[in-house]
Design an enzyme around this catalytic site. Structure first.
Site, PDB file in Angstrom:
ATOM      1  N   CYS A 111      38.588 -39.886 -56.775  1.00 36.20           N
ATOM      2  CA  CYS A 111      37.568 -38.882 -56.462  1.00 36.20           C
ATOM      3  C   CYS A 111      37.785 -37.612 -57.276  1.00 36.20           C
ATOM      4  O   CYS A 111      38.867 -37.010 -57.223  1.00 36.20           O
ATOM      5  CB  CYS A 111      37.598 -38.552 -54.968  1.00 36.20           C
ATOM      6  SG  CYS A 111      36.495 -37.199 -54.500  1.00 36.20           S
ATOM      7  N   CYS A 137      38.612 -34.268 -54.994  1.00 34.57           N
ATOM      8  CA  CYS A 137      39.871 -34.091 -54.277  1.00 34.57           C
ATOM      9  C   CYS A 137      40.791 -33.177 -55.096  1.00 34.57           C
ATOM     10  O   CYS A 137      40.632 -33.058 -56.310  1.00 34.57           O
ATOM     11  CB  CYS A 137      40.549 -35.437 -54.043  1.00 34.57           C
ATOM     12  SG  CYS A 137      39.776 -36.433 -52.736  1.00 34.57           S
ATOM     13  N   HIS A 185      39.108 -35.544 -48.060  1.00 40.33           N
ATOM     14  CA  HIS A 185      38.130 -36.495 -48.587  1.00 40.33           C
ATOM     15  C   HIS A 185      37.370 -37.224 -47.477  1.00 40.33           C
ATOM     16  O   HIS A 185      36.192 -37.572 -47.649  1.00 40.33           O
ATOM     17  CB  HIS A 185      38.836 -37.518 -49.486  1.00 40.33           C
ATOM     18  CG  HIS A 185      37.925 -38.543 -50.075  1.00 40.33           C
ATOM     19  ND1 HIS A 185      37.209 -38.330 -51.244  1.00 40.33           N
ATOM     20  CD2 HIS A 185      37.580 -39.789 -49.659  1.00 40.33           C
ATOM     21  CE1 HIS A 185      36.485 -39.392 -51.516  1.00 40.33           C
ATOM     22  NE2 HIS A 185      36.688 -40.305 -50.575  1.00 40.33           N
ATOM     23  N   ASN A 232      23.360 -33.006 -49.763  1.00 45.07           N
ATOM     24  CA  ASN A 232      22.907 -34.377 -49.578  1.00 45.07           C
ATOM     25  C   ASN A 232      24.054 -35.140 -48.940  1.00 45.07           C
ATOM     26  O   ASN A 232      25.158 -35.150 -49.475  1.00 45.07           O
ATOM     27  CB  ASN A 232      22.562 -35.042 -50.915  1.00 45.07           C
ATOM     28  CG  ASN A 232      21.420 -34.355 -51.631  1.00 45.07           C
ATOM     29  OD1 ASN A 232      20.536 -33.788 -50.997  1.00 45.07           O
ATOM     30  ND2 ASN A 232      21.437 -34.392 -52.939  1.00 45.07           N
ATOM     31  N   HIS A 262      33.076 -37.499 -51.257  1.00 49.42           N
ATOM     32  CA  HIS A 262      33.776 -36.309 -50.773  1.00 49.42           C
ATOM     33  C   HIS A 262      32.761 -35.310 -50.186  1.00 49.42           C
ATOM     34  O   HIS A 262      31.681 -35.121 -50.752  1.00 49.42           O
ATOM     35  CB  HIS A 262      34.524 -35.664 -51.941  1.00 49.42           C
ATOM     36  CG  HIS A 262      35.531 -34.659 -51.522  1.00 49.42           C
ATOM     37  ND1 HIS A 262      36.886 -34.906 -51.524  1.00 49.42           N
ATOM     38  CD2 HIS A 262      35.392 -33.376 -51.089  1.00 49.42           C
ATOM     39  CE1 HIS A 262      37.534 -33.830 -51.112  1.00 49.42           C
ATOM     40  NE2 HIS A 262      36.640 -32.878 -50.845  1.00 49.42           N
ATOM     41  N   HIS A 308      30.641 -32.454 -49.866  1.00 55.66           N
ATOM     42  CA  HIS A 308      30.290 -31.404 -50.820  1.00 55.66           C
ATOM     43  C   HIS A 308      28.793 -31.165 -50.789  1.00 55.66           C
ATOM     44  O   HIS A 308      28.018 -31.960 -50.256  1.00 55.66           O
ATOM     45  CB  HIS A 308      30.708 -31.800 -52.246  1.00 55.66           C
ATOM     46  CG  HIS A 308      29.849 -32.862 -52.854  1.00 55.66           C
ATOM     47  ND1 HIS A 308      29.899 -34.186 -52.452  1.00 55.66           N
ATOM     48  CD2 HIS A 308      28.896 -32.806 -53.832  1.00 55.66           C
ATOM     49  CE1 HIS A 308      29.033 -34.903 -53.162  1.00 55.66           C
ATOM     50  NE2 HIS A 308      28.407 -34.079 -53.998  1.00 55.66           N
ATOM     51  N   GLN A 364      25.582 -28.731 -53.194  1.00 54.34           N
ATOM     52  CA  GLN A 364      25.264 -28.220 -54.517  1.00 54.34           C
ATOM     53  C   GLN A 364      24.499 -26.907 -54.408  1.00 54.34           C
ATOM     54  O   GLN A 364      23.939 -26.580 -53.349  1.00 54.34           O
ATOM     55  CB  GLN A 364      24.439 -29.239 -55.304  1.00 54.34           C
ATOM     56  CG  GLN A 364      25.161 -30.559 -55.541  1.00 54.34           C
ATOM     57  CD  GLN A 364      24.314 -31.522 -56.367  1.00 54.34           C
ATOM     58  OE1 GLN A 364      24.039 -31.284 -57.534  1.00 54.34           O
ATOM     59  NE2 GLN A 364      23.906 -32.620 -55.749  1.00 54.34           N
TER      60      GLN A 364
END
Length: 347
Positions: free
Chosen positions: A70, A73, A116, A156, A167, A169, A171
């Site tokens: 990933c 991470c 994660h 998303n 992971h 997250h 944007q």
């Protein structure tokens, strides 16, 4: 909060946001990366009057790597990632495969936690508050870029949505233009003001609170409701009770209360379809006023949270009417959706 800005090996900006003031962020990106080369351009659709970003370099972006590869991470045990530090609270960096870049705007990745296997709903209130601070700071910073007219912070969640990295997250997009959806809101706002002399956002929230059937959560500083004309099967709009145009204008009371209410909404979303169901895919989208809007102070910051899952094991696809003509058909009455979201409240 402590903010530390640095650079990745290819020149992209990386910012750490730490809850502790004594955090030290001096790790150096050791990867042998070539300078980033992007080919983003904006093309105008003369028939619809909107704009399309063309970004062919995104075809090669990372797609669902295994957990031990990933890129979000921390860098540990000899495995180097986008985050050089061995741990972090919240990290934001320029997207390696941006949809918008240079004169065409900017795209950033927001890593909510170094864990994660977590999700946003797993964060503590303190961690969620730090994410809110990062969103706010990035909104203020991107506002200074001449290529950015509107900032969009979003998450998303889930493969069904199209997520390419597991992971936790989100944007941030810095658009070089006001988005079509925002322009529609601004048009409706102006028409309502000319017709009634009142603010449309204020009237929408007041009408929902007066009706009451679609209210999901009602705090001291925020109100969450399923909108009267919800487009999606389960959709919640979260408004601060004091109207502000963007995240930078929230007061301390709203900032303090937000984590508790938002985390509760996310937990309820995961309970909509009952025990044993996989996590609910969703999009969480902050709507903020464009920096160049004439009636910017009349716009109301709000968050829209919705899922494309319409029932257990079934997704809502945007087919002919939705994709072809932008006329949505909702299978779940908004009143029923609100009732279900109240039923699954935390004990």
């Amino acid at each position: 909060m402590k903010k530390t800005a640095t650079r990745l090996a290819d020149g992209r900006e990386l910012i750490y946001y730490d809850a502790r003031d004594d955090a030290v962020r001096d790790a150096v990106d050791q990867r042998p990366l070539d300078p980033i080369s992007t080919r983003s351009e904006i093309r105008h659709d003369r028939l619809l009057g909107d704009d399309v970003a063309v970004a062919s370099h995104r075809q090669g972006r990372t797609y669902l790597p295994p957990a031990d590869e990933c890129p979000l991470c921390p860098s540990r045990d000899g495995r180097l990632s986008e985050i050089p530090a061995s741990d972090y609270d919240v990290a934001v960096f320029e997207n390696r495969f941006p949809s918008l870049a240079g004169d065409a705007g900017r795209c950033e990745v927001v890593c909510f936690t170094s864990d994660h296997d977590a999700s946003f709903a797993d964060l503590t209130a303190e961690q969620a508050a730090l994410v809110l601070e990062a969103w706010t700071d990035r909104t203020a910073e991107l506002a200074q870029l001449p290529s950015v007219e509107q900032v969009f912070c979003f998450e998303n969640r889930g493969r069904e949505i199209g997520v390419t990295l597991g992971h936790p997250h989100g944007q941030i997009y810095g658009y070089p233009f006001p988005t079509p959806r925002t322009r529609l809101m601004l048009r409706s706002l102006a028409e309502h003001r000319e017709r009634t002399g009142r603010n449309l956002f204020d009237d929408v929230v007041a009408d929902e609170r007066s009706d009451g059937r679609r209210i999901v959560l009602d705090g001291e500083h925020w109100t969450a409701f399923v909108p009267y004309a919800a487009h999606w099967p389960y959709e919640v709009h979260l408004y601060p009770k004091r109207r502000v145009p963007d995240l930078t204008a929230l007061d301390d009371g709203a900032r303090t209360e937000f984590p508790q209410l938002y985390l509760e909404l996310l937990k309820r979303f995961d309970r909509i379809f009952g025990e044993g169901e996989p996590p609910t895919p969703y999009i969480a989208a902050w709507h903020q006023a464009p920096f160049t809007a004439d009636d910017r102070d009349d716009f109301a910051l709000h968050l829209e949270l919705f899922t494309i899952r319409r029932t257990s094991g079934k997704l809502k696809f945007l087919a002919g009417s939705e994709s072809g003509m932008n006329v949505f058909i909702n299978d779940v009455p908004p009143e029923a959706a609100a009732e279900r979201l109240r039923e699954v409240a935390s004990k």
